[in-house]
Design a protein around this motif. Sequence first.
Motif: not given
Length: 160
Positions: A2-3, A27, A71
Motif C-alpha cells: 500500500k501507499k 493512498a 506500506y
Amino acid sequence: MKKLVIFYSLDGNTKFISENIAEEIGADILELKSVKEIKRNNVMKLFLGGKQAMMKSEPEIKPFDIDLQEYDTIFIGTPVWAWTFAPALRTFFSKTKIENKRIGLFCCHGGGPGKIFEKMEEKLEGNEILEKIMFKDPLKHDKENDAKKAREWAGKLIEN
Ligand SMILES: Cc1cc2nc3c(=O)[nH]c(=O)nc-3n(C[C@H](O)[C@H](O)[C@H](O)COP(=O)(O)O)c2cc1C
C-alpha cells in the motif's frame, strides 16, 4: 503493497496537496497534529512556530494508528518553517522507524524554502528517496494548477 501520505499542515496548503495526491493514487493518509497547536490566527504564529523549528523542538503529537510495515511507498509533506520541516514532523521522525521505503517528498512554502529537502533526507537515511516537489502557497495562488501538478507528479512517481 500500500501507499501512504503523511503530512502536517497548519494553514491548509499542505493538507490540500496531500489530499489531492492521496486521492490520485489511492493512498492512505495520516495527518500529524500537535497536541498544543499554534492558533492559525495568532499574530505571533510566525515567531512561535519559527522558534520551535529553529530550536529543533519536538512537540508532543496526537497518537496515530498506522503500521508503516504495510506500506512500501510513502509520500511525506510539510510546510516550510524557518527553512526547515515542521516541528510535528521532527517528532514523528524521532518516534518512528522509517526504513527500506520508497519516499516522495513535498513541501509548501511562502517563497523561501531553503534546503528543506536536504534536511528531510538526513532524517530518512536507509530509504530510497524518489522525486521531490514544492508548491508556493497553493491556496493563495494557482490552486487548481498546483493540484494538477501534484497529481501528475505522484502518479508518475508510483509508475516507476
Ligand atoms: C511558523 C512559520 C514559519 C514559516 N517559515 C517559512 C520559511 O522559512 N520559508 C518560507 O518560504 N515560508 C515560511 N512559512 C510559510 C509557509 O511555509 C507557507 O505559508 C506554507 O504554504 C504553509 O503551509 P500550510 O498551509 O500547510 O501550513 C512559514 C510559516 C509559518 C507559520
